[in-house]
Design a protein around this motif. Structure first.
Motif, PDB file in Angstrom:
ATOM      1  N   GLY A  12      42.521  35.246  35.488  1.00  0.00           N
ATOM      2  CA  GLY A  12      41.108  34.964  35.745  1.00  0.00           C
ATOM      3  C   GLY A  12      40.352  34.813  34.445  1.00  0.00           C
ATOM      4  N   GLY A  17      36.291  37.426  32.953  1.00  0.00           N
ATOM      5  CA  GLY A  17      37.588  37.276  32.303  1.00  0.00           C
ATOM      6  C   GLY A  17      37.444  36.932  30.829  1.00  0.00           C
ATOM      7  N   ASP A  46      44.382  31.044  34.374  1.00  0.00           N
ATOM      8  CA  ASP A  46      43.304  30.772  35.319  1.00  0.00           C
ATOM      9  C   ASP A  46      43.980  30.204  36.566  1.00  0.00           C
ATOM     10  OD1 ASP A  46      43.775  28.064  34.738  1.00  0.00           O
ATOM     11  OD2 ASP A  46      42.074  27.933  33.358  1.00  0.00           O
ATOM     12  N   SER A  47      43.212  29.608  37.467  1.00  0.00           N
ATOM     13  CA  SER A  47      43.846  29.202  38.723  1.00  0.00           C
ATOM     14  C   SER A  47      44.794  28.019  38.534  1.00  0.00           C
ATOM     15  CB  SER A  47      42.772  28.861  39.755  1.00  0.00           C
ATOM     16  OG  SER A  47      41.933  27.841  39.244  1.00  0.00           O
ATOM     17  N   ASP A 114      43.295  41.837  36.605  1.00  0.00           N
ATOM     18  CA  ASP A 114      42.874  40.792  37.541  1.00  0.00           C
ATOM     19  C   ASP A 114      41.361  40.623  37.476  1.00  0.00           C
ATOM     20  OD1 ASP A 114      42.293  39.105  39.626  1.00  0.00           O
ATOM     21  OD2 ASP A 114      42.676  40.598  41.195  1.00  0.00           O
ATOM     22  N   ASN A 115      40.921  39.604  36.774  1.00  0.00           N
ATOM     23  CA  ASN A 115      39.488  39.323  36.667  1.00  0.00           C
ATOM     24  C   ASN A 115      39.063  38.205  37.610  1.00  0.00           C
ATOM     25  OD1 ASN A 115      38.335  41.180  34.814  1.00  0.00           O
ATOM     26  ND2 ASN A 115      39.365  40.158  33.123  1.00  0.00           N
ATOM     27  N   THR A 116      39.852  37.974  38.658  1.00  0.00           N
ATOM     28  CA  THR A 116      39.453  37.004  39.672  1.00  0.00           C
ATOM     29  C   THR A 116      38.709  37.746  40.781  1.00  0.00           C
ATOM     30  OG1 THR A 116      41.310  37.260  41.210  1.00  0.00           O
ATOM     31  CG2 THR A 116      41.682  35.868  39.281  1.00  0.00           C
ATOM     32  N   SER A 117      38.221  37.002  41.762  1.00  0.00           N
ATOM     33  CA  SER A 117      37.719  37.654  42.972  1.00  0.00           C
ATOM     34  C   SER A 117      38.563  37.167  44.145  1.00  0.00           C
ATOM     35  CB  SER A 117      36.239  37.335  43.179  1.00  0.00           C
ATOM     36  OG  SER A 117      36.056  35.938  43.251  1.00  0.00           O
ATOM     37  N   SER A 118      39.816  36.851  43.840  1.00  0.00           N
ATOM     38  CA  SER A 118      40.710  36.226  44.815  1.00  0.00           C
ATOM     39  C   SER A 118      41.456  37.254  45.660  1.00  0.00           C
ATOM     40  CB  SER A 118      41.721  35.358  44.050  1.00  0.00           C
ATOM     41  OG  SER A 118      42.915  35.204  44.786  1.00  0.00           O
ATOM     42  N   THR A 137      41.346  46.209  37.481  1.00  0.00           N
ATOM     43  CA  THR A 137      40.606  45.081  38.049  1.00  0.00           C
ATOM     44  C   THR A 137      39.179  45.424  38.472  1.00  0.00           C
ATOM     45  OG1 THR A 137      40.709  43.341  39.728  1.00  0.00           O
ATOM     46  CG2 THR A 137      41.388  45.539  40.426  1.00  0.00           C
ATOM     47  N   ASN A 139      38.051  43.337  40.737  1.00  0.00           N
ATOM     48  CA  ASN A 139      38.146  42.568  41.986  1.00  0.00           C
ATOM     49  C   ASN A 139      38.122  43.540  43.170  1.00  0.00           C
ATOM     50  OD1 ASN A 139      38.938  41.064  44.206  1.00  0.00           O
ATOM     51  ND2 ASN A 139      40.699  40.104  43.202  1.00  0.00           N
TER      52      ASN A 139
END
Lengths: 390, 390
Positions: A12, A17, A46-47, A114-118, A137, A139
């Motif tokens: 992320g 991130g 990243d994604s 994990d710095n995504t919000s996935s 995280t 998240n």
């Protein structure tokens, strides 16, 4: 001094991130020198793309700051970071790589940040924790999501010894999770946690000039214009974000709530739940009367309205509601978009002639959230044996 | 799950010492079961007597609560605790014993919990830390005392790897030291810390009814009568206790202040510094005019007076002063005898468009202070490898 090599895979690269990478890049050399915590930037994704360190030494922290900028991983200055060039993102390959680096290093450990919000990323924590990969995280998806999955991840981590740290999921970098954990570890019993957990909702009620007869819809629309709300303000006003925080606070207080268990009082009128945003905003003033009446009733008692999340750990319940507070209550004096929470425990309550423990400050923002993530990395380093102050 | 045997020597059995023993006694079995932290009560001492566990297994935690009561160590039910009977206190013998128990136990570690307020006990930390004995304490003497000694102890601990934890020295159990440490470990830079660090001084200014023309001397004498002040109220009003907290906050913020470096504004009139308490109390009303004028001047600006400690980490200075705060400032809304402190850092400040981090709650009380001590024991267990939540 013992050196603890920690191979970090960053997933992320949004605002939080990037801020985390820059903070870690800038401060890793000093952590190594003073505490023996050797944070090695082993992978970033990243994604779409990822870059994996070709050596177990990780990427050069000094180069990370310059490389990251505002660009996607595909555009990073890979040469300065490692011998690798960006490739298509593949979390399996990423984790395999950081684990390989950790295994190739005496006393090495691996952690995914994990710095995504996935939810798709969150769904992988279980397998990572099971193989001893730590997870840090901000998240919220896993620790406020499906209760069975949460319990499974927690059990898996307990079994493998891996740590799952998520200070950044509530109140950004404020010491909320760590405080609840330390209180309970030391035998205290949480009685209740209540707070203003949404910067947006904090801002709305802190700035609403009830006395001057300002319509509530005006406050909402002005806040949206100033960038304080989600693009669709209903995503704030429906209370679901606060409900997630309630679930997190509850679980850290020893109450295993599911999101559905939280009794949520939405501030979105039922008639406006399904229309488009434009209609919602146009028709919002029609509903000013109801909330104005509540505010006037509160004011008549010398009180103010605040939109709060509550955990009653003794009853095992959680709620999100518009509640009244005395003008002298700490929630009434809140300003701007600050978060605040009040923890009552056996020790911090009238049971022991004591007052509650209160924590207040920004509950959002890339720098403070990244600081919370980095703080968790430091704690992880400490429990792995590095001499990081605790 | 890894088991971490931690052989604890408790020194000091006053209110905080007894509360700590009871908390640890009651919760040790659960910590062992859930986190593998095996807190063994290896020794307890007051100033006259001590009781040493004859076995490395320590004393039976279940028996501690019953044995401790309100009695001196000499009167404890020693039979229930261990095979030993109380003997004359001897810190050398006590430390030798817990170290021997630790060495006789695989992965064993030793910690002294100093619940005294004795400088003589504090003076021993250096030799204990040097031999790898950890120190956990709410005793302010060493971390607010002589700067050279403090630096020596810190260096010795860094050298041996022993931990010196003292959350209980400022704000009782509130997460102050740990928050400052985590912020700095993760690369944040403290800009300032200011707070109301004395429950007594908090109470005086929170309850003083300036608007009604109440004389300040009346507030002081009523507070003394209600047990809120030291027997000699000058011990609170001279600001020295607050100055000690300023030194602690400064040192945890990266500013190595000595007590003499703190600029202290005493609220004891110079003319009343040397008389006896009775004369002080009789003549105090003579000085009501001065402070009433200050309060009136503040009120004219919509402000209130609060007695605060301040660390300016950028200038490297510390002070204790009667300062003015806007009625909307969190310090103005304080109630009862609560402590409050406001931490500004690079991340938590306008430098990053953020507000400060604020912590508020009881800054005194045996249960919450003991909770802070116990929390440090839990953190020590975690960094030694026990699975204690952090």
């Amino acid at each position: 001094m013992k050196t603890v090599p920690l191979h970090v895979g960053f997933v992320g690269t949004g605002l939080i991130g990037k801020a985390t990478l820059k903070q870690v890049g800038a401060h890793a050399p000093s952590l190594l020198a003073t505490g023996g915590l050797d944070l090695r930037i082993a992978a970033c994704a990243d994604s779409k793309h990822m870059i994996l360190a070709s050596s177990a030494d990780g990427m050069n922290p000094d180069a990370v700051d310059a490389a990251v900028g505002d660009r996607a991983v595909a555009e990073w200055d890979a040469g300065a970071l490692a011998a690798e060039t960006p490739v298509a993102a593949d979390l399996d390959a990423l984790v395999e790589k950081i684990v390989a680096h950790a295994r190739a290093t005496p006393d090495g450990a691996a952690v995914i940040v994990d710095n995504t919000s996935s939810d798709a990323v969150a769904d992988r924590y279980g397998e990572w924790l099971a193989q001893g990969v730590h997870v840090v995280t901000p998240n919220k998806k896993a620790n406020s999501g499906d209760l069975q999955r949460f319990r499974r991840f927690r059990a898996v981590a307990d079994e493998s010894g891996a740590r799952w740290l998520y200070e950044g999921t509530i109140g950004a970098g404020l010491p909320v999770v760590s405080t609840l954990r330390t209180l309970r570890a030391s035998g205290d019993r949480v009685r209740s946690v209540q707070g203003i957990f949404s910067g947006t909702m904090s801002f709305l009620f802190n700035t609403w000039d009830v006395g001057a007869g300002q319509p509530f819809s005006e406050v909402v629309l002005a806040a949206k214009k100033a960038g304080y709300t989600e693009p669709d303000p209903r995503d704030d006003l429906n209370g679901l974000d606060v409900a997630r925080k309630v679930v997190i606070a509850a679980r850290e207080s020893g109450v295993d709530l599911a999101l559905d268990d939280v009794d949520v009082q939405s501030l979105v009128p039922a008639e406006l739940e399904d229309c488009d945003v434009a209609e919602y905003e146009r028709r919002l003033p029609e509903f000013d009367g109801v909330i104005a009446e509540q505010a006037a009733a509160a004011a008549a008692e010398g009180k103010v309205l605040r939109f709060v999340g509550k955990v009653d750990a003794e009853k095992g319940t959680g709620s999100v509601e518009l509640a009244k507070f005395d003008a002298s209550h700490p929630f009434a004096g809140l300003q701007g978009a600050d978060n605040i929470l009040e923890i009552s425990t056996a020790r911090y309550s009238d049971e022991m002639s004591s007052t509650p423990l209160i924590i207040r400050g920004p509950g959002a923002g890339a720098q403070v959230t990244a600081g919370g993530v980095f703080g968790d990395l430091c704690k992880l380093g400490a429990v792995l044996g590095a001499r990081v102050p605790v």
